[in-house]
Design an enzyme around this catalytic site. Sequence first.
Site, PDB file in Angstrom:
ATOM      1  N   GLU A 139      39.338 -52.917  -3.170  1.00  0.00           N
ATOM      2  CA  GLU A 139      40.115 -53.942  -2.467  1.00  0.00           C
ATOM      3  C   GLU A 139      39.410 -55.297  -2.538  1.00  0.00           C
ATOM      4  O   GLU A 139      40.032 -56.325  -2.796  1.00  0.00           O
ATOM      5  CB  GLU A 139      40.335 -53.535  -1.005  1.00  0.00           C
ATOM      6  CG  GLU A 139      41.236 -52.326  -0.809  1.00  0.00           C
ATOM      7  CD  GLU A 139      42.702 -52.612  -1.095  1.00  0.00           C
ATOM      8  OE1 GLU A 139      43.026 -53.704  -1.582  1.00  0.00           O
ATOM      9  OE2 GLU A 139      43.525 -51.731  -0.816  1.00  0.00           O
ATOM     10  N   HIS A 171      46.514 -60.265  -6.181  1.00  0.00           N
ATOM     11  CA  HIS A 171      45.709 -59.136  -5.728  1.00  0.00           C
ATOM     12  C   HIS A 171      46.209 -57.835  -6.367  1.00  0.00           C
ATOM     13  O   HIS A 171      45.406 -57.036  -6.878  1.00  0.00           O
ATOM     14  CB  HIS A 171      45.794 -59.037  -4.201  1.00  0.00           C
ATOM     15  CG  HIS A 171      45.209 -57.780  -3.635  1.00  0.00           C
ATOM     16  ND1 HIS A 171      43.924 -57.704  -3.158  1.00  0.00           N
ATOM     17  CD2 HIS A 171      45.745 -56.547  -3.473  1.00  0.00           C
ATOM     18  CE1 HIS A 171      43.695 -56.474  -2.727  1.00  0.00           C
ATOM     19  NE2 HIS A 171      44.788 -55.757  -2.903  1.00  0.00           N
ATOM     20  N   GLU A 172      47.520 -57.630  -6.349  1.00  0.00           N
ATOM     21  CA  GLU A 172      48.081 -56.402  -6.916  1.00  0.00           C
ATOM     22  C   GLU A 172      47.857 -56.349  -8.427  1.00  0.00           C
ATOM     23  O   GLU A 172      47.556 -55.290  -8.982  1.00  0.00           O
ATOM     24  CB  GLU A 172      49.579 -56.306  -6.597  1.00  0.00           C
ATOM     25  CG  GLU A 172      49.891 -56.187  -5.108  1.00  0.00           C
ATOM     26  CD  GLU A 172      49.229 -54.994  -4.445  1.00  0.00           C
ATOM     27  OE1 GLU A 172      49.024 -53.956  -5.129  1.00  0.00           O
ATOM     28  OE2 GLU A 172      48.911 -55.073  -3.243  1.00  0.00           O
ATOM     29  N   HIS A 214      44.346 -55.163  -9.262  1.00  0.00           N
ATOM     30  CA  HIS A 214      44.128 -53.717  -9.303  1.00  0.00           C
ATOM     31  C   HIS A 214      44.410 -53.159 -10.695  1.00  0.00           C
ATOM     32  O   HIS A 214      43.736 -52.232 -11.153  1.00  0.00           O
ATOM     33  CB  HIS A 214      45.019 -53.014  -8.273  1.00  0.00           C
ATOM     34  CG  HIS A 214      44.509 -53.083  -6.869  1.00  0.00           C
ATOM     35  ND1 HIS A 214      43.216 -52.729  -6.516  1.00  0.00           N
ATOM     36  CD2 HIS A 214      45.120 -53.449  -5.711  1.00  0.00           C
ATOM     37  CE1 HIS A 214      43.055 -52.874  -5.210  1.00  0.00           C
ATOM     38  NE2 HIS A 214      44.183 -53.319  -4.702  1.00  0.00           N
TER      39      HIS A 214
END
Length: 252
Positions: free
Chosen positions: A192, A133-134, A137
Amino acid sequence: MLNKAYVACGVAVLLSACGGAQNLDPNGLTSAGSSLYKAATLSDSDIASLANESCKSSDAESTIAPANSAYSKRLTKVMKGFGDMTLNGQKINYKVYMTKDVNAWAMGNGCVRVYSGLMDMMNDDELRGVIGHEMGHVALGHSKKAMQTAYAVSAARTAAGAASPGVAALSNSQLGDITEKFINAQFSQTQESAADDYSFDLLKQKSMNQKGLVTAFQKLAQLDGGKSSMMSSHPSSSSRAQHIQDRIAKGS
């Protein structure tokens, strides 16, 4: 292309939200607008340089787990699941910060940092989901925008900022301020959700367990009633867990 007048107006709104616009005189606002314009036009190489310096600044202020520690060895095992992938063309550099805080983040230079507090509450599959997920980004350009904003706000609050894009003119205090703002940045609901889907797709591509992303969100939902700053609170961690669960059920 950005309009300088629009950018100057934008920084006024940004600073107002931070409670500082009323303290700026016209000359300071013009300077702040110029700083925001510079930030918005930072090149990819500027962002990479700023990320390099920000990561170094963060490392210098943190307690890093030794390479032979159980935490570092475990993170190495976790990261092997991603293979030899790069992040924005940069080799991934990962470390563990020894702190009870529950957090993880990634920067555009391939810098990935995972907090021991997060590792303590997550299993390996869950960690891969959060790290994916990070990294999402970064891959999706969200981190670049967050770095630009952190640069602009830090520069604007000094009513001056760097003389030119990049990190050469930044003082240590400015760099530290930028780093703190980047790490604490809140992404939008759309960003997100996109990072969630990026992680899901990456886990699937690498033949890793996507269920870990679901249970990671479920655990995060239990922190502060689902309002933990980790991975934001909008949309809620529980609804994000359900979204990934639905994707698993559909096989897509």
